[in-house]
Design a protein around this motif. Structure first.
Motif, PDB file in Angstrom:
ATOM      1  N   ARG A  92      -0.995  -3.890  -4.656  1.00  0.00           N
ATOM      2  CA  ARG A  92      -1.080  -2.651  -5.687  1.00  0.00           C
ATOM      3  C   ARG A  92       0.095  -2.330  -6.067  1.00  0.00           C
ATOM      4  N   ARG A  93       1.028  -2.375  -5.639  1.00  0.00           N
ATOM      5  CA  ARG A  93       2.487  -1.955  -6.146  1.00  0.00           C
ATOM      6  C   ARG A  93       2.658  -3.009  -7.586  1.00  0.00           C
ATOM      7  N   ASP A 132      -4.276 -11.229  -4.051  1.00  0.00           N
ATOM      8  CA  ASP A 132      -4.877 -11.687  -2.907  1.00  0.00           C
ATOM      9  C   ASP A 132      -4.378 -13.401  -2.871  1.00  0.00           C
ATOM     10  N   LEU A 161      -5.399  -7.686  -8.973  1.00  0.00           N
ATOM     11  CA  LEU A 161      -5.512  -7.630  -7.695  1.00  0.00           C
ATOM     12  C   LEU A 161      -5.941  -8.846  -7.003  1.00  0.00           C
ATOM     13  N   SER A 205       0.440  -8.496   0.561  1.00  0.00           N
ATOM     14  CA  SER A 205      -0.205  -7.432   1.347  1.00  0.00           C
ATOM     15  C   SER A 205      -1.129  -6.540   0.466  1.00  0.00           C
ATOM     16  N   ARG A 206      -1.864  -5.695   0.920  1.00  0.00           N
ATOM     17  CA  ARG A 206      -2.622  -4.772   0.001  1.00  0.00           C
ATOM     18  C   ARG A 206      -1.583  -3.748  -0.651  1.00  0.00           C
ATOM     19  N   SER A 207      -0.676  -3.238   0.099  1.00  0.00           N
ATOM     20  CA  SER A 207       0.353  -2.308  -0.580  1.00  0.00           C
ATOM     21  C   SER A 207       1.035  -3.073  -1.670  1.00  0.00           C
ATOM     22  N   GLU A 208       1.488  -4.299  -1.302  1.00  0.00           N
ATOM     23  CA  GLU A 208       2.204  -4.924  -2.124  1.00  0.00           C
ATOM     24  C   GLU A 208       1.503  -5.334  -3.581  1.00  0.00           C
ATOM     25  N   THR A 234       0.796  -4.954  -9.033  1.00  0.00           N
ATOM     26  CA  THR A 234      -0.280  -4.661  -9.820  1.00  0.00           C
ATOM     27  C   THR A 234       0.096  -3.403 -11.075  1.00  0.00           C
TER      28      THR A 234
END
Length: 334
Positions: free
Chosen positions: A116-117, A106, A102, A111-114, A119
């Motif tokens: 996590r996906r 960054d 993660l 983006s946060r959702s992208e 990752t």
């Protein structure tokens, strides 16, 4: 120069009076594995640092294009196209594997959702999902190396520089890493590999270049490089001294080892040459206890090209005299 992921003309780099790279040309087609070999101080790491924008080449270097981008004119575009996995792991052992991933997301401004996906997908791809919540310090060497490459892939680079990616790994982990590298290439990624393991280059690389004293002394496929050196032979071992002596008389151009009761006969390893040797033994009623065939491998190529008999023409090496080279174990070169 079409369909080249990496194209460099006349790479030059010196530190004071020490010439590290002396006019090296490199051409790496897309979606292939290119391996750079050479002894310590040959200039491998310097070449990787230049191509990955970490240091600048000296004046006099020709054009350098990475992923279709001019390195001198647009280094940021080059950085966006590449990933670099160094010899030493960039994994932060104080945080979990997932957190390492993660963090890279960054840094790539996902983006946060992208983030996590990506990752989750990479952790699953590299078989790290079960360990994702554990501190990276608890990972084995092979797991850390897989995490290291997974972190490199967060930015979806089309060109990856792998600097000795399997150093220190056990044989099983090394073979697992080879499979990962092959899968990357099957997905269209170009891999620029430096390695201390000659077998690794032989197994993986589509093309290999050998550096020595800052100069390119040979390049080609593994099979093309092996044809540059002589030294193939058939070795016969005997337990009966009388059979050994009879075989030495029956065969021509043999090298004798009277203590070990072994004979070496020069051979290119072809079926015709082997049959001729066996026919001579059969005609004389001689049977060897053991027969082995040795053809030149990358070890032979490496020691021939980086020893005292390096040819004068870097891009058109002559056939070196292997007999002048010291015998050294495989996987001992860095």
């Amino acid at each position: 120069m079409t369909n080249l992921a990496i194209a460099a003309n006349g790479l030059r780099k010196s530190y004071g009076d020490k010439v590290v790279l002396d006019g090296v040309d490199l051409a790496v087609p897309e979606a292939t594995i290119f391996s750079l070999l050479g002894p310590n101080g040959a200039g491998k790491t310097t070449a990787v640092k230049i191509l990955s924008t970490l240091i600048s080449a000296d004046p006099g270097t020709g054009g350098i294009h990475i992923g279709g981008h001019d390195l001198a004119a647009d280094p940021q575009a080059v950085r966006a196209a590449i990933g670099v996995t160094g010899q030493f792991s960039a994994v932060d052992g104080l945080i979990t594997g997932e957190e390492n991933m993660l963090l890279m997301a960054d840094l790539h401004h996902l983006s946060r959702s992208e983030g996590r996906r990506v990752t989750a997908e990479l952790l699953e791809r590299f078989d790290l999902t079960a360990a994702a919540k554990k501190p990276a310090s608890t990972y084995s060497g092979g797991m850390k190396r897989r995490l290291d490459i997974a972190m490199t892939l967060v930015g979806s680079p089309r060109i990856i520089f792998l600097d000795e990616p399997t150093t220190g790994l056990d044989p099983r982990s090394r073979h697992n890493m080879w499979q990962i590298i092959r899968e990357l290439v099957s997905d269209g990624v170009t891999v620029f590999l430096t390695t201390q393991y000659l077998e690794e280059a032989d197994q993986l690389a589509d093309r290999i270049a050998v550096l020595n004293d800052g100069k390119l002394v040979a390049q080609g496929t593994a099979e093309e490089l092996k044809r540059l050196v002589t030294g193939g032979h058939v070795r016969l071992r005997f337990t009966d001294p009388a059979a050994y002596q009879s075989a030495a008389l029956a065969l021509s151009e043999v090298t004798r080892d009277d203590e070990g009761l072994t004979l070496e006969i020069p051979s290119g390893g072809t079926q015709r040459e082997l049959r001729a040797i066996l026919d001579r033994l059969d005609s004389a009623g001689i049977e060897a206890d053991e027969l082995t065939v040795h053809t030149p491998d990358l070890d032979d190529v490496f020691f021939a090209l980086t020893g005292s008999t390096v040819p004068n023409q870097p891009n058109q090496p002559n056939q070196p005299n292997q007999s002048t080279q010291p015998t050294q174990p495989k996987e001992a070169v860095r």
